[in-house]
Design an enzyme around this catalytic site. Structure first.
Site, PDB file in Angstrom:
ATOM      1  N   CYS A   1     -24.173   9.223  -9.230  1.00  0.00           N
ATOM      2  CA  CYS A   1     -23.544   7.905  -9.170  1.00  0.00           C
ATOM      3  C   CYS A   1     -22.016   7.991  -9.337  1.00  0.00           C
ATOM      4  CB  CYS A   1     -24.205   6.986 -10.187  1.00  0.00           C
ATOM      5  SG  CYS A   1     -24.020   5.258  -9.754  1.00  0.00           S
TER       6      CYS A   1
ATOM      7  N   GLU B   1     -31.788  10.790 -13.926  1.00  0.00           N
ATOM      8  CA  GLU B   1     -31.973  10.997 -15.370  1.00  0.00           C
ATOM      9  C   GLU B   1     -32.667   9.808 -16.026  1.00  0.00           C
ATOM     10  OE1 GLU B   1     -29.289  10.087 -13.881  1.00  0.00           O
ATOM     11  OE2 GLU B   1     -28.059   8.768 -15.129  1.00  0.00           O
TER      12      GLU B   1
ATOM     13  N   HIS C   1     -29.877   7.464 -10.082  1.00  0.00           N
ATOM     14  CA  HIS C   1     -29.871   8.034 -11.446  1.00  0.00           C
ATOM     15  C   HIS C   1     -31.180   8.769 -11.744  1.00  0.00           C
ATOM     16  CE1 HIS C   1     -26.219   6.150 -13.134  1.00  0.00           C
ATOM     17  NE2 HIS C   1     -26.455   5.241 -12.195  1.00  0.00           N
TER      18      HIS C   1
HETATM   19  N1  GLN Z   1     -20.145   1.258  -9.977  1.00  0.00           N
HETATM   20  C1  GLN Z   1     -19.720   2.450 -10.621  1.00  0.00           C
HETATM   21  C2  GLN Z   1     -18.369   2.905 -10.085  1.00  0.00           C
HETATM   22  O1  GLN Z   1     -17.971   2.505  -9.036  1.00  0.00           O
HETATM   23  C3  GLN Z   1     -20.727   3.557 -10.545  1.00  0.00           C
HETATM   24  C4  GLN Z   1     -22.017   3.070 -11.129  1.00  0.00           C
HETATM   25  C5  GLN Z   1     -22.822   4.086 -11.847  1.00  0.00           C
HETATM   26  O2  GLN Z   1     -22.431   5.222 -12.077  1.00  0.00           O
HETATM   27  N2  GLN Z   1     -23.964   3.627 -12.303  1.00  0.00           N
HETATM   28  O3  GLN Z   1     -17.722   3.650 -10.744  1.00  0.00           O
END
Ligand code: GLN
Length: 214
Positions: free
Chosen positions: A81, A176, A174
């Site tokens: 992410c 995890e 995610h």
């Molecule tokens: N929306 C976050 C960003 O742009 C990333 C979201 C996440 O890691 N769950 O940094």
């Protein structure tokens, strides 16, 4: 052979969850808060969180160049992410890349308001059945990628959501946050395992936090 030491960037985000997942697949998680902890790692996890915050903290801790150097040298890295955003070579909307190294363009928070968080079953042929349950939280969307370098392991619709480029494994979701450890196992067994232990690889340089320029 001793358990591989995997650094988890512990500035922000799902650090404990990644630690649990790594331990469950036989690795030793080590929290990384500054550049000094970087030598002698067998692998690295860049967790999710808010990439704007990671940008601020990592800059302050002098981590960005150290991480970039190690990743460029081939330290196996799992990015999820916001971690994927950190490694992206391009971020839509004019933001500078943070660490870079992964030949993708991401659009942050691009799944639309009502879909800010969602779960979707993801077919991952290389992991076999059943599908991986993808937990997406304000996830980045990979809008472009270099097909010669980036192997797409899973799509959600038309969008790559799990990709591999050499020693980098990156997920828009995610892994995890579920009990399915197959993504972490793939990382530890195939990417980290293929390189042996840090002791074997880095011993001549083991003294040197100095080799990590910050
Ligand atoms: N929306 C976050 C960003 O742009 C990333 C979201 C996440 O890691 N769950 O940094």
């Amino acid at each position: 052979m001793s358990a591989p030491r995997i650094g988890v960037l512990a500035l922000h985000g799902g650090v404990a969850e990644h630690g649990e997942a790594l331990a469950a697949v036989g690795a030793e998680p080590v929290e990384v808060r500054g550049a000094r902890a970087l030598p002698r790692l067998d692998g690295l996890v860049l967790p999710g969180g808010e990439s704007t915050t990671v940008r601020l903290l990592a800059g302050r801790e002098g981590l960005v160049s150290g991480l970039g150097e190690l990743i460029a040298e081939g330290l196996p890295t799992l990015a999820t992410c916001a971690g994927l955003i950190a490694l992206a070579d391009r971020i839509e909307g004019g933001e500078e890349p943070l660490v870079g190294g992964l030949a993708v363009t991401v659009s942050r928070n691009a799944y639309g308001r009502q879909l800010a968080s969602f779960e979707a079953p993801l077919a991952v042929p290389s992991l076999g059945p059943p599908p991986v349950e993808g937990v997406f939280i304000r996830a980045p969307r990979i809008v472009a990628w270099d097909e010669r370098r980036v192997e797409v392991l899973a799509f959600h619709g038309e969008d790559p959501v799990l990709v591999r480029q050499g020693d980098i494994l990156a997920a828009a979701f995610h892994p995890e946050l579920t009990d399915d450890r197959r993504v972490h196992r793939l990382f530890v067994d195939d990417l980290v395992g293929a390189r042996g232990t840090a002791a074997a690889i880095h011993d001549p340089l083991a003294e040197g936090a100095s080799r990590v320029r910050t």
